[in-house]
Design a protein around this motif. Structure first.
Motif, mmCIF file in Angstrom:
data_model
loop_
_atom_site.group_PDB
_atom_site.id
_atom_site.type_symbol
_atom_site.label_atom_id
_atom_site.label_comp_id
_atom_site.label_asym_id
_atom_site.label_seq_id
_atom_site.Cartn_x
_atom_site.Cartn_y
_atom_site.Cartn_z
ATOM 1 N N GLY A 86 9.842 -22.603 -12.504
ATOM 2 C CA GLY A 86 8.483 -23.003 -12.825
ATOM 3 C C GLY A 86 7.680 -21.753 -13.079
ATOM 4 O O GLY A 86 7.962 -20.691 -12.524
ATOM 5 N N ALA A 87 6.683 -21.805 -13.924
ATOM 6 C CA ALA A 87 5.937 -20.610 -14.306
ATOM 7 C C ALA A 87 4.463 -20.939 -14.463
ATOM 8 O O ALA A 87 4.100 -21.859 -15.195
ATOM 9 N N VAL A 88 3.629 -20.173 -13.780
ATOM 10 C CA VAL A 88 2.179 -20.334 -13.840
ATOM 11 C C VAL A 88 1.578 -18.966 -14.118
ATOM 12 O O VAL A 88 1.944 -17.975 -13.462
ATOM 13 N N ALA A 89 0.672 -18.880 -15.076
ATOM 14 C CA ALA A 89 0.059 -17.608 -15.453
ATOM 15 C C ALA A 89 -1.455 -17.716 -15.368
ATOM 16 O O ALA A 89 -2.049 -18.679 -15.869
ATOM 17 N N PHE A 90 -2.059 -16.736 -14.723
ATOM 18 C CA PHE A 90 -3.516 -16.586 -14.683
ATOM 19 C C PHE A 90 -3.843 -15.366 -15.531
ATOM 20 O O PHE A 90 -3.506 -14.235 -15.162
ATOM 21 N N ARG B 179 -2.929 -0.208 -17.632
ATOM 22 C CA ARG B 179 -4.305 0.249 -17.760
ATOM 23 C C ARG B 179 -4.975 -0.343 -18.997
ATOM 24 O O ARG B 179 -6.151 -0.707 -18.973
ATOM 25 N N LEU B 180 -4.224 -0.437 -20.094
ATOM 26 C CA LEU B 180 -4.825 -0.931 -21.332
ATOM 27 C C LEU B 180 -5.082 -2.430 -21.307
ATOM 28 O O LEU B 180 -5.718 -2.975 -22.209
ATOM 29 N N ALA B 181 -4.607 -3.121 -20.272
ATOM 30 C CA ALA B 181 -4.782 -4.573 -20.190
ATOM 31 C C ALA B 181 -6.082 -4.968 -19.512
ATOM 32 O O ALA B 181 -6.422 -6.155 -19.488
ATOM 33 N N PHE C 157 -0.073 -12.805 -12.802
ATOM 34 C CA PHE C 157 -1.477 -12.427 -12.982
ATOM 35 C C PHE C 157 -1.493 -11.342 -14.058
ATOM 36 O O PHE C 157 -1.042 -10.224 -13.819
ATOM 37 N N LEU C 158 -2.010 -11.717 -15.214
ATOM 38 C CA LEU C 158 -1.876 -10.886 -16.398
ATOM 39 C C LEU C 158 -3.235 -10.489 -16.963
ATOM 40 O O LEU C 158 -4.206 -11.234 -16.857
ATOM 41 N N GLY C 159 -3.253 -9.290 -17.564
ATOM 42 C CA GLY C 159 -4.429 -8.848 -18.290
ATOM 43 C C GLY C 159 -4.310 -9.225 -19.755
ATOM 44 O O GLY C 159 -3.668 -10.214 -20.116
ATOM 45 N N ASP C 160 -4.923 -8.426 -20.629
ATOM 46 C CA ASP C 160 -4.875 -8.703 -22.065
ATOM 47 C C ASP C 160 -3.443 -8.650 -22.571
ATOM 48 O O ASP C 160 -2.655 -7.764 -22.196
#
Length: 458
Positions: free
Chosen positions: A381-385, A262-264, A360-363
């Motif tokens: 392999g690693a991809v982050a949005f 929630r805090l993200a 898929f990441l927040g703050d």
């Protein structure tokens, strides 16, 4: 499709049914009853016999209508069918209702009403004329929601009225249906994403990425087996013809990580950052399943969906549509978690090479960015949005230095081997997916490996 058994329009308890009928008097029926009583009182006071007859007629008419309605033995069966039962947010579904008269007498006027949540639209109501014995009527209505979720439909209600409109009785069926509104998905281009660990996929591992080696345990010979697969050492040992098992195919793995803290995230509604992340995760897992990958959905609390296969990966025996449906159903109801960190997700990833990781990441604060950076060690392999709340906040003033801190997190992840992209409001996932492919090509030229999202490893 949900079906309700025959709903009797006649109560077994006559007194209770009459009490219910009197309670179901319409405004017209109550007005007639009040006017009749008033006319009878006036006739008694004034000594007018003709007025007394009129008063009695007005008072008796709604009572007789109620008694006749209660004693009428109507039996009606109802059913509901959704087409389709799972729709993306913003799309329409059609609900088909069928009412059948299973009694031996025709019905009177029927008013049909179905209960639906307010987010799906107004409550549908239909007026059905006389239904003959053994006959049926079919009606339909449309529902639509911009918010994902699971929405109950029903119970179906029938309201029976007498020919004069003096009294109404309501009966409900017990059957319910559920409409699942899943996140929106968008088609993604088949590109190559960079970020494989050095040396991963070379030699024997590379050859087994999509097709494993033979099972070392032989089995008995079966009619039609290729004689070239005979295992002579086992044949001599067991005294019967033994053959090597057929090659057991293995599917390349992909983990889609969704940050639900929630805090993200800031804001709410269909256009919020969290809803973009949920929709992005749905699009990614659908895309990877279509490309033949074995996919699992992982959240920040470490829970994996669907979880039938080893380590939570979908089993290769399942159909891709079924796998996608299981995970989309989960994403339809996923909500913010109360956790403050990603350590549980890191524990779920730790312990072996998990193939491709799409997050898929927040703050991210400094501590959580370090945890995400360590996740790279357990993936090929690693991809982050990453969604920056300072961009997605509506009307909120971001704290000073928020932009610089966000860029620092991106640099940290890229240094750890991630292909990290910042997601801005109003941008489509397909554009970011393509951008990740461009970065993958650059990393490949620099000596790194690539993950081919068209279905293989290279």
């Amino acid at each position: 499709m949900a079906a309700g058994g025959p709903a009797a329009m006649h109560d077994g308890d006559e007194k209770g049914g009459l009490r219910a009928a009197l309670g179901g008097l319409t405004t017209r029926g109550r007005s007639f009853l009040a006017a009749g009583i008033a006319a009878a009182v006036c006739a008694y006071v004034l000594g007018q016999t003709d007025l007394l007859r009129v008063g009695l007629l007005l008072a008796v008419l709604p009572l007789v209508s109620a008694v006749v309605l209660v004693r009428t033995r109507y039996r009606v069966a109802g059913s509901r069918r959704l087409a389709p039962s799972r729709v993306p947010a913003g799309a329409e579904a059609r609900v088909h209702l069928r009412v059948e008269n299973v009694s031996r007498v025709p019905t009177g006027l029927l008013m049909l009403q179905d209960r639906v949540p307010y987010v799906l639209g107004p409550r549908p109501r239909f007026v059905l004329d006389r239904v003959e014995a053994g006959g049926h009527r079919e009606v339909s209505y449309r529902v639509r929601s911009d918010l994902r979720g699971r929405y109950p439909l029903g119970p179906l209600q029938l309201r029976l009225s007498d020919p004069f409109g003096m009294c109404e009785l309501t009966r409900s069926f017990s059957a319910h249906d559920t409409l699942v509104v899943v996140p929106r998905t968008e088609p993604l281009p088949a590109v190559r994403l960079a970020g494989e660990a050095p040396g991963y996929g070379e030699g024997r591992q590379r050859s087994l990425a999509l097709a494993g080696d033979d099972d070392v345990i032989p089995r008995g010979y079966r009619h039609g087996d290729d004689l070239r697969r005979v295992h002579w050492r086992s044949t001599a040992r067991y005294g019967e013809l033994m053959v090597r098992r057929e090659e057991q195919p293995q599917r390349a793995r992909c983990t889609v990580l969704l940050d639900t803290r929630r805090l993200a995230y800031r804001g709410a509604g269909p256009d919020s950052a969290f809803e973009w992340a949920v929709s992005g995760a749905a699009s990614a897992l659908t895309h990877m399943l279509e490309r033949g990958f074995s996919v699992r959905l992982l959240t920040d609390d470490g829970a994996a969906v669907p979880g039938e296969g080893a380590g939570g990966f979908a089993g290769s025996s399942q159909e891709s549509a079924e796998q996608a449906g299981l995970m989309l159903d989960t994403l339809a109801v996923v909500d913010h978690s109360g956790g403050g960190g990603l350590s549980r997700a890191y524990d779920a990833l730790r312990g072996g090479n998990e193939g491709l990781l799409i997050a898929f990441l927040g703050d991210l604060d400094e501590e959580q960015a370090a945890v995400v950076a360590r996740m790279r060690r357990s993936s090929g392999g690693a991809v982050a949005f990453i969604l920056d709340s300072s961009d997605w906040a509506q009307g909120d003033v971001p704290p000073a230095g928020a932009g610089a801190a966000f860029e620092e997190r991106l640099r940290l992840l890229r240094a750890a081997g991630w292909t990290a992209l910042a997601v801005r409001p109003g941008t489509a996932l397909a554009d970011h997916w393509r951008q990740a492919g461009h970065q993958g090509a650059a990393q490949s030229a620099a000596g790194g490996g690539t993950t081919d999202l068209s279905g293989g490893w290279s």
